[in-house]
Design a protein around this motif. Structure first.
Motif: not given
Length: 69
Positions: A5-7, A20-22, A57-58
Motif C-alpha cells: 500500500y502506497l500511502v 492509500k493505493v493498493k 509525503a509518502h
C-alpha cells in the motif's frame, strides 16, 4: 508478487488527507511512487501531483500495516 500500500499525504486547502493505493507488485516503494506521481511546474518549482493535489509525503505499508521499503 507482494501486496504493498502506497500511502500519500496530500494537501487539501488548509489541511491534508492520507490516501492509500493498493498494489500487487515486485517494485520498491520509490519505484511505485515514481510510476504513480506526475510532476507539475508551478511558478519556479516542480511539485509531485496525485489526483490534482500536492503529495508532500509518502511511505509504503504491507497488508498488516508494517513499514515497507
Amino acid at each position: 508478487m507482494k501486496v504493498v500500500y502506497l500511502v500519500l499525504a496530500l494537501l487539501t486547502g488548509e489541511s491534508y488527507v492520507l490516501d492509500k493505493v493498493k498494489f500487487e507488485t515486485t517494485l520498491t516503494c520509490d519505484e511505485i511512487f515514481d510510476s504513480l506521481i506526475k510532476f507539475k511546474q508551478i511558478g519556479i518549482r516542480k511539485y509531485p501531483i496525485y489526483k490534482n493535489k500536492v503529495a508532500f509525503a509518502h511511505w509504503c505499508e504491507d497488508d498488516k500495516g508494517n513499514y515497507v521499503r
